[in-house]
Scaffold this active site. Sequence first.
Site, PDB file in Angstrom:
ATOM      1  CG  ASP A 536      85.978 -26.687-134.831  1.00  0.00           C
ATOM      2  OD1 ASP A 536      85.833 -26.042-136.058  1.00  0.00           O
ATOM      3  OD2 ASP A 536      85.080 -27.386-134.044  1.00  0.00           O
ATOM      4  CD  GLU A 616      82.748  -5.667-105.468  1.00  0.00           C
ATOM      5  OE1 GLU A 616      83.165  -6.634-105.231  1.00  0.00           O
ATOM      6  OE2 GLU A 616      81.521  -5.584-105.366  1.00  0.00           O
TER       7      GLU A 616
END
Length: 735
Positions: A536, A616
Amino acid sequence: MAIQIDEKKNLFTLHTKHSTYQMMVGPYGVLLHLYYGAKTEGEDFSYLLHPADHGFSGNPHDTKGDRTFSLDVLPQEYSSLGTGDYRTPCLRAVWPNGACAADFRFESYERIAGKPALPGLPALYENKPGEAETLKIVCKDRVSSLRLCLLYSVFEETDSIARSCFIQNDTDSIVYLDAAYSCCLDFLQGDYELMNFYGRHTGERSVERAPLRHGKFVAESTRGASSHQQNPFGILCAPHTGEEAGECYGVSLLYSGSFLLSAEKDQFGQIRLVAGIHPDGFRWRLKPGETFQTPEAVLCYSGQGLEKLSQCYHRLYRKNLCRGEYREKRRPILINNWEATYFDFDEKKLEEIAKTAAALGVEMLVVDDGWFGKRDSDTSGLGDWTVNTSKLHGGLPALCARVNDLGMKLGIWFEPEMVSEDSDFYRTHPDWLLHIPGRPGIRSRDQLVLDLSREEVVHALFKAISGILSCAPLEYVKWDMNRHLTDVWSAALSPDQQGEVAHRYVLGVYSLLERLLSAFPHVLFEGCAGGGGRFDAGMLYYTPQIWCSDNTDAIDRILIQYGTSFGYPISSVGSHVSACPNHQTGRCTPLKTRATVAMSGAFGYELDLSKLDEEEKKQIQKQIQFYRENSNTILGGDYYRLTNPENGAALAAWQFVSEDGAQSLVNVVFLRPQSNAPAQYIKPRGLDPFSRYCVKAEQEPPFVLSGSALMHAGIKLAPLMGEYPAVQLVLKRVE
Ligand code: GLA
């Protein structure tokens, strides 16, 4: 001038770049709302009011028989229970005799340069002098000296108005506040729809949009935290409002506790939107001479669709809410050990992770849960903030030195607000909890909540955390909160103050964070509550980034980050590349896709890098390089939701345009493999139609097109085979 005052007509008009907000001191001194919407000259909008005698809508006593004046019908700036207004009241003032009433009438106003801070609460601030101007309007109860002070701070450039109020008890009696919301927004007309952001743990901020019906819709949390389940942010919009066109109004609450956001359509089709602290269980005792300050709510208006509304919030929260050294700086690319090791680690394992990560370009190691006390699972140890040296031999100083030697920073996890029953802290202070005497408390993740409404608890936590942060040059804290509040009762408060505990708890969290921020200004704080359970705008004042969700599955994250983007800046979204198959969903997605999604935020990795093959690892090196090159565009630019990825969409596409417009990044993830698939066309936005851009996708030959061609004809994407492939297109202005 952002604030225009016409004393003759009793009008207050607030102007932002694209919006106008008007109120007036109406008949009998009542502060009425007149208009909020597209920018106007600031005409007198009182002609919009429709005085009429409406049955069953009463008239205040001082109208002396004027049956056309009713607060049940008129649009108001701040409604109060006890005035004959049966719609949602912002204030419920209860007097010692049990009566619930207050009837506020205009008393005075004051114009204040800049933006005042709010005591103990998060609040917007001016980044540059002259950015904001504030209007304070004071109203007084008709029959007592209870005062209501409304604050309106206008941020002209970002089309926003920060609202809050305080109630001042100038009477000689106690008053109890059973509700005191932050703002009220009354609309005389309009067939509006409401967008709210709901969810659950690992599935936060899904978007829901529905027309308002007669009655009320309430998005709320009563959990003591803003919650995964609903977010303290909502958008009211006209029916046809989309990303690029249409009117919309945002309401964003700078608060991290229980909240309520209610949208009501009344008997005449008028709309009332209110937002504030949730009234359930709330009761604030206001003694003579005391004041109660509400949290701030930030209103934003856009007449050009949702995209502009989000961009305003993004800019405002980046520049006028987040603070600290990292406010607008790229955050260190981190590796977090949680999904790599969970509780099972020692310093050797961590150093191994750090070594591999450093070689790939990662800039910070974050040691997650499990480094302290007796903490090999989530059933014990919370509260004991001393290093477990049987796991980390040599403690944090030794680990930090070795990590620093690799050229990396070190960060650490805390969950300060909680305690395990199996901990020395609990054994020493069994009374420092939220608990109801004589009732067995509710456990959640086997932990209990500390009573942060008590100053001595906040002080003890400050000492414990600052002890750790001073023992080694730690540069980051992940601040977690892994359960919600129950048993909300404090041994330190009198029976008539128990309704204050939940709010005082939030104030305690804010005050602890504030003390730590000023004691350790170089430490970056990341908020977290089981992922995005306290995502928030209140937390963003203290923690400029928040771990967005415990769900690290790239495809789910697309939806979660999509919903989050409506109200919160991209720089605030903590997002990591994790392992495949994903630990939350079991789904496999390409590494490139995971990075494309995680890069749309404060970027990091959270997996055992030693399990990756060389190919990777090379990819990760490239990803880090790419993020560094594009981070200004991603974190400081404008954000565009090019598609809505929900409800079975074929692809998700989103875009960033740098502040100077010279660079853009378009990210695309294909969500459904299709045989014999058609080509897909993506239309970027926010480019200069008259400039030419070089478009470059990995392994494709670059091409140059005008901004106008790109935005209107679009970019063709050849269909890609396989599950969830991703494409990243970099657009650079060349002429
Ligand atoms: C929460 C966080 C996770 C991790 C764990 C540790 O769930 O969201 O990222 O830190 O706690 O217990």
